[in-house]
Design an enzyme around this catalytic site. Structure first.
Site, PDB file in Angstrom:
ATOM      1  N   CYS A   2       0.846  -1.202   0.000  1.00 57.76           N
ATOM      2  CA  CYS A   2       0.000   0.000   0.000  1.00 57.76           C
ATOM      3  C   CYS A   2       0.878   1.247   0.000  1.00 57.76           C
ATOM      4  O   CYS A   2       2.043   1.196   0.319  1.00 57.76           O
ATOM      5  CB  CYS A   2      -0.868  -0.007   1.253  1.00 57.76           C
ATOM      6  N   ARG A  27       3.355   1.509  -7.402  1.00 59.43           N
ATOM      7  CA  ARG A  27       3.371   0.363  -6.480  1.00 59.43           C
ATOM      8  C   ARG A  27       2.214  -0.585  -6.735  1.00 59.43           C
ATOM      9  O   ARG A  27       2.171  -1.678  -6.198  1.00 59.43           O
ATOM     10  CB  ARG A  27       3.306   0.852  -5.025  1.00 59.43           C
ATOM     11  N   TRP A  74      -3.318  -1.923  -1.690  1.00 59.86           N
ATOM     12  CA  TRP A  74      -3.036  -3.174  -2.399  1.00 59.86           C
ATOM     13  C   TRP A  74      -3.610  -4.254  -1.478  1.00 59.86           C
ATOM     14  O   TRP A  74      -3.059  -4.529  -0.410  1.00 59.86           O
ATOM     15  CB  TRP A  74      -1.537  -3.348  -2.602  1.00 59.86           C
ATOM     16  N   ASN A 100      -0.029   0.331   6.041  1.00 61.52           N
ATOM     17  CA  ASN A 100       0.657  -0.530   5.074  1.00 61.52           C
ATOM     18  C   ASN A 100       1.249  -1.671   5.879  1.00 61.52           C
ATOM     19  O   ASN A 100       2.007  -1.443   6.817  1.00 61.52           O
ATOM     20  CB  ASN A 100       1.759   0.249   4.349  1.00 61.52           C
ATOM     21  N   GLY A 101       0.885  -2.912   5.562  1.00 57.02           N
ATOM     22  CA  GLY A 101       1.434  -4.061   6.295  1.00 57.02           C
ATOM     23  C   GLY A 101       0.341  -5.093   6.531  1.00 57.02           C
ATOM     24  O   GLY A 101      -0.713  -5.047   5.909  1.00 57.02           O
ATOM     25  N   GLU A 501      12.115 -23.483 -15.679  1.00 56.41           N
ATOM     26  CA  GLU A 501      11.963 -22.065 -15.314  1.00 56.41           C
ATOM     27  C   GLU A 501      13.129 -21.246 -15.846  1.00 56.41           C
ATOM     28  O   GLU A 501      12.951 -20.152 -16.372  1.00 56.41           O
ATOM     29  CB  GLU A 501      11.831 -21.937 -13.798  1.00 56.41           C
ATOM     30  N   LYS A 505      12.605 -18.161 -18.496  1.00 58.42           N
ATOM     31  CA  LYS A 505      13.058 -16.792 -18.188  1.00 58.42           C
ATOM     32  C   LYS A 505      13.995 -16.273 -19.274  1.00 58.42           C
ATOM     33  O   LYS A 505      13.907 -15.137 -19.717  1.00 58.42           O
ATOM     34  CB  LYS A 505      13.808 -16.771 -16.863  1.00 58.42           C
ATOM     35  N   GLU A 508      11.998 -15.448 -22.505  1.00 61.41           N
ATOM     36  CA  GLU A 508      11.113 -14.276 -22.513  1.00 61.41           C
ATOM     37  C   GLU A 508      11.854 -12.969 -22.311  1.00 61.41           C
ATOM     38  O   GLU A 508      11.362 -11.926 -22.674  1.00 61.41           O
ATOM     39  CB  GLU A 508       9.974 -14.425 -21.506  1.00 61.41           C
ATOM     40  N   HIS A 524      18.135 -39.078 -24.931  1.00 59.35           N
ATOM     41  CA  HIS A 524      16.991 -39.481 -25.769  1.00 59.35           C
ATOM     42  C   HIS A 524      16.682 -38.434 -26.847  1.00 59.35           C
ATOM     43  O   HIS A 524      15.564 -38.330 -27.307  1.00 59.35           O
ATOM     44  CB  HIS A 524      15.763 -39.713 -24.876  1.00 59.35           C
ATOM     45  N   LYS A 623       1.630  -8.917 -18.950  1.00 59.83           N
ATOM     46  CA  LYS A 623       1.826  -9.322 -17.548  1.00 59.83           C
ATOM     47  C   LYS A 623       0.742 -10.311 -17.138  1.00 59.83           C
ATOM     48  O   LYS A 623       1.002 -11.263 -16.439  1.00 59.83           O
ATOM     49  CB  LYS A 623       1.782  -8.107 -16.623  1.00 59.83           C
TER      50      LYS A 623
HETATM   51  C1  AGP Z   1       6.346 -15.754 -16.518  1.00 64.77           C
HETATM   52  O1  AGP Z   1       7.565 -15.043 -16.464  1.00 64.77           O
HETATM   53  C2  AGP Z   1       5.398 -15.253 -17.572  1.00 64.77           C
HETATM   54  N1  AGP Z   1       5.195 -13.853 -17.476  1.00 64.77           N
HETATM   55  C3  AGP Z   1       4.148 -16.090 -17.692  1.00 64.77           C
HETATM   56  O2  AGP Z   1       4.575 -17.389 -18.007  1.00 64.77           O
HETATM   57  C4  AGP Z   1       3.253 -16.192 -16.430  1.00 64.77           C
HETATM   58  O3  AGP Z   1       3.898 -16.959 -15.451  1.00 64.77           O
HETATM   59  C5  AGP Z   1       1.950 -16.884 -16.843  1.00 64.77           C
HETATM   60  O4  AGP Z   1       1.329 -16.079 -17.815  1.00 64.77           O
HETATM   61  C6  AGP Z   1       0.997 -17.107 -15.655  1.00 64.77           C
HETATM   62  O5  AGP Z   1       0.625 -15.860 -15.112  1.00 64.77           O
HETATM   63  P1  AGP Z   1      -0.145 -15.872 -13.701  1.00 64.77           P
HETATM   64  O6  AGP Z   1       0.823 -16.405 -12.685  1.00 64.77           O
HETATM   65  O7  AGP Z   1      -0.513 -14.427 -13.450  1.00 64.77           O
HETATM   66  O8  AGP Z   1      -1.346 -16.753 -13.847  1.00 64.77           O
END
Ligand code: AGP
Length: 628
Positions: A2, A27, A74, A100-101, A501, A505, A508, A524, A623
């Protein structure tokens, strides 16, 4: 997190408070509010959505006040709504609070206050603070057990001593309209020193438009600001002269950052800031939930379905991208340590493949945003088939949280960068707590095993912090390999998801082609790609499959591939085999994915930065993917 702003000074308070809220918008928030004191009493206005909406509501009113508080919320407890927005106050409309907290013991305090006749109008933890202070302040009410003779500051201190949790607070009092009280424990708070005015804020972004001179409050400190005076003292009994609330001398600092650096806390990108938040992410995700001494993982959000959870015979995890990678770690954890069968599904596949689900199946969504369309659709499908639906979600009141029967919030504040980093760490930590919760519920886990996991979780923030000491090495490795066209990421068991993962990363953030595979899968097919200088990243902590990983490394080495290893501190053998090594501290096997993820997130970050890309907003990505 927040945003808090407080103002007292020679100017009209409302416009300055609003300007401060606008500077805190980065934020992330879902609602906002303001309370100012004038001759007619306290004017309090709140709105859901953007600060602009609050501004419009204020424009219609000539308020005429030079003292007030404001807040961007938030949500951590209670969905976004006008009632749940701050400032919070009681029916007496005397004490107004922005917070905030997280207050861990808010329910217990709320029950006690209700017995004294307090009426609550929200489901937030923050509202309890207003009632608690009112209860300590109001000298006329018979039932108040702390009667500091109507002294605002004493009432606040008396109230805060009853609180367990984290707070940054700004408080005003109608009956003492010449002062603002600010207090801090666990959430940052500062006081901007302007020309005949003081501005309280949760971070410098809200004050630098008016002053660069600030006082930072420390945990356990309370400040009373009236006119030109600021009196800072200890909330809790301290040793020596400060015990009796005597003034503490505070240094006046000068801010050197601009607005942009402040919102990124001095990092160049939100992604870097969020990776470095990992220690506090672990603390915030486990606050009040990891009670190692009692071998207890306390997940309040699952209490309402504990009986159903006792009877589940299977858990299906549905998620996308990084969230699904976290789910895969959870699969290994829960199967190995809690003895419950787990399957992890691509949420986008789940509902189209005719899943077999029944009332003894729990289907759990993992989602940072809580708005991912594929994951939401999978949960709806599971509900149609009578499954118990759960969620691990970061955004309170999001669509997935409204669709599921129960769940656990991450409590890690907004994740701004498109690449999910801190949410991944939080999701794995919560899955570790869930493993203990389910293991105990199904009587498949001994108290000893539960304590081993929980005590190790408590040690993680320091271990995570120590990894940042390798940052220069990681930067160097990024520079060395940033021109590669392909990467392989390889890991076994708990770190097979880490390999996925790491590859995701890199893809992307740097747009380089990368694949993650179980190390055992190399022979394989993937090994056909290995040629001199082709980089392979092996996640090889000292665990139950360490030797197996070594043989994978040797297969690549025999073909002159380049080898980058994530290895356990002190592992000399690896440095003889690998071209580059990043060391992580020792931990129990199921928690190694948390430590191993950080170097991989940093590696992707520095390669992306090295290639000159917009690492916070990579091309083609959103996002939150709210379309299927
Ligand atoms: C991860 O770095 C990506 N931005 C993407 O794979 C993300 O994890 C996926 O779209 C799921 O999003 P969410 O956790 O908001 O459901």
């Amino acid at each position: 997190m927040c945003g808090i702003v407080g103002y007292i000074g020679k100017n009209e308070a409302a416009p300055i408070l609003l300007e401060g809220l606008k500077r805190l918008e980065y934020r992330g928030y879902d609602s906002a509010g303001i309370a100012v004191i004038n001759s007619a009493g306290v004017k309090c206005i709140k709105s859901v959505g953007r600060v602009k909406k609050l501004e419009k509501l204020l424009l219609k009113k000539k308020i005429g006040s030079n003292i007030g508080i404001a807040h961007t919320r938030w949500a951590t407890h209670g969905k976004p709504s006008i009632a749940n927005a701050h400032p919070h106050f009681t029916t007496h409309k005397n004490i107004f609070v922005v917070h905030n907290g997280i207050i861990e013991n808010y329910q217990e305090l709320k029950d006690q206050l209700k017995k004294k006749g307090h009426k609550f109008v929200t489901d937030t933890d923050s509202e309890v603070i207003a009632h608690l202070i009112e209860d300590c302040y109001h000298p006329t009410r018979k039932d108040s057990d702390d009667k500091p003779k109507g002294h605002f500051e004493k009432a606040v201190k008396a109230a805060l001593k009853k609180i367990i949790g984290a707070y940054g607070l700004a408080i005003i009092c109608r009956d003492e309209p010449d002062k603002i009280v600010a207090a801090r424990y666990g959430s940052p708070l500062l006081i901007g020193i302007g020309k005949k005015e003081k501005i309280i804020a949760s971070d410098a972004a809200a004050v630098i438009g008016r002053t660069k001179k600030v006082i930072y409050l420390e945990d356990g400190e309370i400040a009373v600001i009236n006119g030109s005076k600021i009196k800072v003292s200890n909330i809790y009994s301290a040793k020596g002269s400060e015990a009796s609330g005597k003034s503490i001398k505070k240094k006046i600092n000068t801010i050197t950052w601009g607005q942009d650096e402040i919102s990124k806390a001095g990092y160049n990108h939100f992604m870097a800031k969020e990776i470095h938040e990992a220690p506090e992410v672990i603390i915030n995700s486990t606050r009040g939930r990891c009670i190692a001494a009692r071998s207890l993982a306390k997940l309040g959000g699952l209490e309402s379905v504990k009986k159903e959870l006792k009877n589940i015979s299977r858990l299906i995890i549905v998620a996308c991208g990084t969230a699904r990678n976290a789910g895969l770690v959870g699969e290994y954890m829960i199967e190995e340590a809690a003895g419950i069968p787990v399957e992890v599904e691509y949420a986008s596949e789940f509902r189209y493949r005719g899943p077999i689900v029944n009332k003894n199946t729990a289907v759990m969504a993992i989602s940072q945003s809580g708005e991912t369309a594929d994951t939401l659709a999978a949960i709806k499908e599971a509900k149609k088939q009578d499954a118990l639906t759960l969620g691990i979600v970061n955004v309170v009141g999001s669509s997935i949280t409204r669709e599921t029967d129960a769940g656990v919030y991450n409590h890690i504040g907004p994740e701004i960068a498109v690449a999910s980093t801190k949410a991944y760490i939080s999701e794995i930590i919560i899955l570790a707590l869930l493993t203990v919760f389910l293991g105990k519920t199904h009587k498949n886990m001994s108290a000893k095993k539960a304590k081993e996991i929980l005590y190790e979780i408590e040690k993680l923030p320091k271990k995570v912090q120590s990894i940042f000491g390798q940052e220069q090495i990681i930067k160097k490795i990024a520079r060395k390999y940033k021109r590669s066209d392909n990467f392989l990421y390889l890991g076994r068991k708990y770190n097979y998801p880490t390999a996925l993962e790491g590859a995701l990363k890199l893809k992307e953030i740097s747009y380089i082609h990368a694949e993650g595979h179980p190390t055992g899968e190399m022979k394989h097919g993937p090994i056909a790609m290995i040629e001199p200088d082709f980089p392979s990243v092996f996640i090889t902590p000292k665990d139950s499959v360490y030797e197996k990983n070594i043989s994978g490394i040797e297969e690549v080495k025999a073909r002159d591939g380049k080898i980058i290893c994530i290895a356990t501190q002190g592992d000399k053998k690896i440095s003889k085999l690998a071209d580059d090594v990043i060391y992580i501290p020792k931990t129990i096997e199921m928690l190694t994915p948390i430590l191993a993820a950080l170097p991989l997130h940093l590696l992707a970050y520095y390669i992306g930065v090295g290639k000159g890309y917009n690492v916070d907003k990579p091309r083609n990505l959103a996002k939150s993917v709210t379309v299927e």
